[in-house]
Enzyme design. Structure first.
Site, PDB file in Angstrom:
ATOM      1  N   GLU A 183      57.137  13.855  42.053  1.00  0.00           N
ATOM      2  CA  GLU A 183      56.578  13.712  40.699  1.00  0.00           C
ATOM      3  C   GLU A 183      57.218  14.655  39.687  1.00  0.00           C
ATOM      4  O   GLU A 183      57.527  14.260  38.571  1.00  0.00           O
ATOM      5  CB  GLU A 183      55.056  13.945  40.715  1.00  0.00           C
ATOM      6  CG  GLU A 183      54.245  12.816  41.318  1.00  0.00           C
ATOM      7  CD  GLU A 183      54.159  12.881  42.829  1.00  0.00           C
ATOM      8  OE1 GLU A 183      54.656  13.876  43.410  1.00  0.00           O
ATOM      9  OE2 GLU A 183      53.605  11.946  43.440  1.00  0.00           O
ATOM     10  N   HIS A 252      41.762  13.919  45.444  1.00  0.00           N
ATOM     11  CA  HIS A 252      42.104  12.618  44.879  1.00  0.00           C
ATOM     12  C   HIS A 252      41.075  12.131  43.873  1.00  0.00           C
ATOM     13  O   HIS A 252      41.075  10.967  43.507  1.00  0.00           O
ATOM     14  CB  HIS A 252      42.236  11.567  45.990  1.00  0.00           C
ATOM     15  CG  HIS A 252      43.509  11.666  46.770  1.00  0.00           C
ATOM     16  ND1 HIS A 252      43.779  12.718  47.598  1.00  0.00           N
ATOM     17  CD2 HIS A 252      44.582  10.851  46.843  1.00  0.00           C
ATOM     18  CE1 HIS A 252      44.964  12.542  48.159  1.00  0.00           C
ATOM     19  NE2 HIS A 252      45.482  11.420  47.711  1.00  0.00           N
TER      20      HIS A 252
END
Lengths: 449, 351
Positions: A183, A252
């Site tokens: 990322e 998450h």
């Protein structure tokens, strides 16, 4: 007589399509044999048998859509399974896009104000949020060659959440670009490409992973226009699911609206309906500034009415009155709208008319819309799923106090996620999240009833 | 933007002449007279500019952090000689030399250092954050290593558009330990991005000597091996060696063969920033580099030895450069500060 049940194949799956049977009645099934293919909203998955024996009945024929998780779909074992088949729910009934537990499938804006952006007489079509985002990206990619999509699994895998399904076929690997799992690096590359004038759409598989890349989002994408005296901006969209999904635990399940909302140079959008998702995505792609586009996994599969227009663009920075009322103003955005609208229904049943504002954009915030409503209702409850401290709702509360103090008949109330990392256990997760009842209690609190 | 100085115009003419005169690519054996003098001039401008910036910092005209490039001039000047118009440059916060090499106006750079309205970022970026879209200079980045994926992104844009421009992406031996550098190497390699990664190995990551922070610190060119990126270690104090290696790297990238790594062995004479007394290294070490490897003195000695120019000719160049730098410094001190209204401009582009 073991029944084979429709399996849950993802954290948020509630139903799926039984695409294909790979065994016929009478076949002998061994443990580990693939017996069927099931299409979820994310992918087509194979179902393996756990029990052994002859396949005695198929209860849900191939091609059936909308089969609920845990519905018996077949029977393995002796022939006395037949009554079980009769007991099973009729699969035909599930063919309609079934209502979800959290939100009505098609949002009927009953007492809502008409959307001023939709011309009268426009045909409306039902569309999921997922389809809305996909069609917005595809339309913009057809319109502008400089727009491309980059991210993990956006291409050959067809999107981890199937948002980009089919886009690789249409636009090719030059414009639908699979990245390595990196990322920080690909966000920097996309931002550099934006400096050079391209218009990247960066998909984060979830915004939780964007924390690896947040330096480029903030220090590179958001600040360079200012630091360069206006010479070099980054026309880029960072998008992906944000906030809690379902039972995926603390790392998450976080809502980043307040994080990005704090940064000058960023625009932050968080739609609830498919119509807004489509119109705002198109606006975000055309915007010459970096735009954070916060989606929600639970909303992806929900259907809404979307205006059938060639070029449906919703302006960034404009809130929407989702429901007109006069007793209390409820302000929310994204998935918070699910609980807020449900709360408005419950309040209505008790004679309390809530006005519901869907912010749609977090930054720049449509403060005048909130203030106008508060001037009318004199009471305000704001609702979000994120952490309560230093949150979007704390900002709203401060702004309403500053700009509408004389109109308030009660302190602004806030309803937010609990101040804890997201727990895994189903009951604890439920406690950590916002509920419609929380909103109802807060609304009654500011009404002193 | 600020007015072009006489220097910029002259330089443009010079380099055109140099191109005509140089003919086929030269080896490391030597530069033409025009090339030697252009390199001398460009390096000297950076040296004198940086000295003046140091002086203005001491006088309180320049604030915050200020990282001088003195000693490393051959790297950017040699690289620039291999580039063509439209190639992009991006670097870290030690960026004044890169901007001057790109042809940015010394007045605009100096005025940014003093935080004035005639600065390249209208006084809102400062020493570490300066840009010029016109000169394809993409910063000026204050976060160590961040410029590496950004530079690869510029290369990505070139490839996406199908042009043959290359992105020259500079970073130091300190930044070479950042994870994002390797994330970028990986993607640059698989996507064959036309990106030259120039590692300026000046042997100190701020105050930490490279061997204390960096595995195989004298061989950073090897860091691309795992990604299949060709690399070369170069004497970064010799502008001819730099140009020679840069030519190879540029040709490689332009041909579509993917990225290239150049490790420039160089040295900074000053501390990491103006507030660094550089106590972590011996004075003798600096002295030895200055006496034996100074990039400007090397050219000067060669030019005199080969009778390409006289002492007087070089003195004339020195005087020109001093005039340019003096003028830039005067402008940077007299130019007004940005208008207070600038506080709220350039946060968003109007949609």
């Amino acid at each position: 007589m073991p029944n084979i049940l429709m399996p849950a194949l993802s954290p948020t799956m509630e139903e799926g399509k039984l695409a294909k049977w790979l065994k016929n009645v009478g076949d002998n099934v061994k443990s580990g044999d693939v017996i069927a293919e099931i299409e979820t909203d994310k992918a087509t998955m194979e179902v393996e048998a756990v029990d052994e024996g002859p396949l005695t009945a198929i209860l849900v024929p191939a091609g059936t859509e909308g089969v609920k998780v845990n519905t018996p779909i077949a029977v393995i074992g002796e022939a006395d399974a037949a009554p079980a088949a009769k007991a099973a729910p009729a699969p035909e009934a599930a063919k309609v896009d079934a209502p979800a537990t959290a939100a009505p499938a098609v949002i009927v804006a009953a007492p809502a104000a008409a959307d001023p952006e939709v011309p009268e007489g426009t045909e409306m079509v039902s569309m999921t949020v997922r389809e809305a985002i996909r069609s917005a990206m595809s339309e913009e990619m057809r319109r502008d060659k400089d727009v491309f999509l980059m991210g993990e699994e956006v291409g050959e895998y067809q999107g981890a959440y199937k948002i980009s399904q089919g886009m690789l076929d249409e636009f090719g690997p030059q414009r639908v670009i699979d990245t390595p799992i990196t990322e920080h690096g690909f966000t920097g590359i996309a931002t550099g490409a934006a400096f050079a004038g391209l218009r990247p759409i960066v998909e984060f598989m979830t915004f939780n992973f964007a924390m690896q890349a947040i330096d480029h989002i903030i220090n590179s994408a958001a600040k360079t226009l200012y630091m360069s005296g206006g010479q070099m901006g980054a026309p880029i969209v960072f998008r992906g699911p944000n906030g809690a999904a379902a039972r995926v635990g603390a790392q998450h399940s976080q809502d980043y609206a307040a994080w990005y909302g704090a940064i000058p140079g960023l625009k932050v959008v968080m739609p609830y309906t498919a119509s807004d998702a489509k119109g705002l995505m198109k606006a975000a792609i055309r915007d010459p500034n970096p735009v954070i586009f916060l989606e929600n996994e639970i909303l992806y599969g929900k259907s809404f009415e979307v205006p059938k227009l060639d070029d449906w663009v919703v302006p960034i920075g404009k809130a929407r009155i989702a429901r007109v009322g006069r007793h209390v103003t409820l302000v929310s955005f994204g998935i918070g709208m699910v609980h807020t609208l449900a709360a408005a229904d419950k309040l209505a049943a008790e004679g309390i008319e809530a006005e519901v504002i869907d912010l749609r954009t977090i930054r720049p915030m449509d403060l005048p819309a909130i203030v106008e409503s508060v001037k009318k209702t004199n009471r305000c409850v704001c609702v979000e799923e994120g952490f309560p401290q230093f949150s979007v709702t704390s900002e709203i509360a401060a702004q309403v106090m500053t700009h509408a103090f004389d109109y308030l008949d009660a302190p602004v109330a806030r309803v937010a996620g609990k101040d804890v990392p997201m727990p895994y256990a189903a009951n604890l997760e439920k406690l950590a999240l916002v509920s419609a009842d929380d909103v109802v209690i807060a609304a009654k609190g500011v009404l002193y009833v | 933007m600020a007015v072009k100085s006489a220097y910029i115009a002259k330089k443009g003419e010079k380099s055109q002449k140099a191109e005509k005169a140089s003919g086929p690519p030269l080896s490391n054996s030597g530069f033409t007279k025009d090339q030697e003098l252009a390199a001398y001039r460009d390096m000297l401008l950076i040296r004198r500019f940086e000295e003046k910036a140091g002086q203005l910092y001491g006088m309180g005209f320049i604030g915050g952090f200020c990282h001088l490039y003195i000693g490393q001039e051959a790297v950017v000047v040699g690289l620039q000689m291999a580039q063509k118009e439209g190639d992009q440059v991006i670097t870290s916060y030690r960026d004044h030399g890169h901007m001057l090499a790109c042809g940015m106006d010394p007045r605009g750079v100096m005025a940014e250092l003093t935080g004035r309205r005639g600065g390249y970022s209208r006084g809102k970026g400062g020493s570490m954050h300066m840009f010029s879209r016109e000169k394809q200079f993409f910063g000026g980045h204050g976060i160590v290593g961040a410029q590496v994926p950004l530079g690869a992104g510029l290369a990505f844009a070139n490839k996406y558009r199908g042009n043959d421009h290359v992105s020259v992406t500079y970073f130091g031996d300190g930044a070479a330990n950042q994870g994002q550098v390797y994330e970028t190497f990986n993607m640059a390699s698989i996507w064959k991005l036309p990106c030259i990664f120039v590692i300026e190995n000046n042997r100190y990551a701020m105050g930490t000597a490279a061997p204390r922070s960096t595995a195989l610190s004298d061989k950073l060119s090897a860091r691309g091996e795992a990604f299949g990126i060709p690399a070369e270690q170069v004497d970064g104090m010799d502008v001819r060696a730099v140009k020679d290696a840069a030519d190879k790297a540029v040709a490689h990238c332009r041909s579509g063969a993917g990225p290239y790594i150049l490790e420039m062995m160089t040295y900074r004479y000053r501390g990491h920033s103006m507030s660094d007394p550089a106590k972590y290294r011996a004075k003798e070490e600096v002295q030895k580099m200055r006496e034996e490897h100074d990039p400007i003195e090397q050219v000067k000695a060669r030019v005199i030895r080969a009778n390409m120019a006289s002492e007087d000719d070089l003195k004339k160049i020195d005087a020109d450069i001093r005039a340019i730098v003096t003028e830039a410094a005067e402008f940077a001190q007299s130019d007004p500060e940005p208008d207070a209204a600038e506080l709220y401009t350039d946060i968003y582009v109007n949609a």
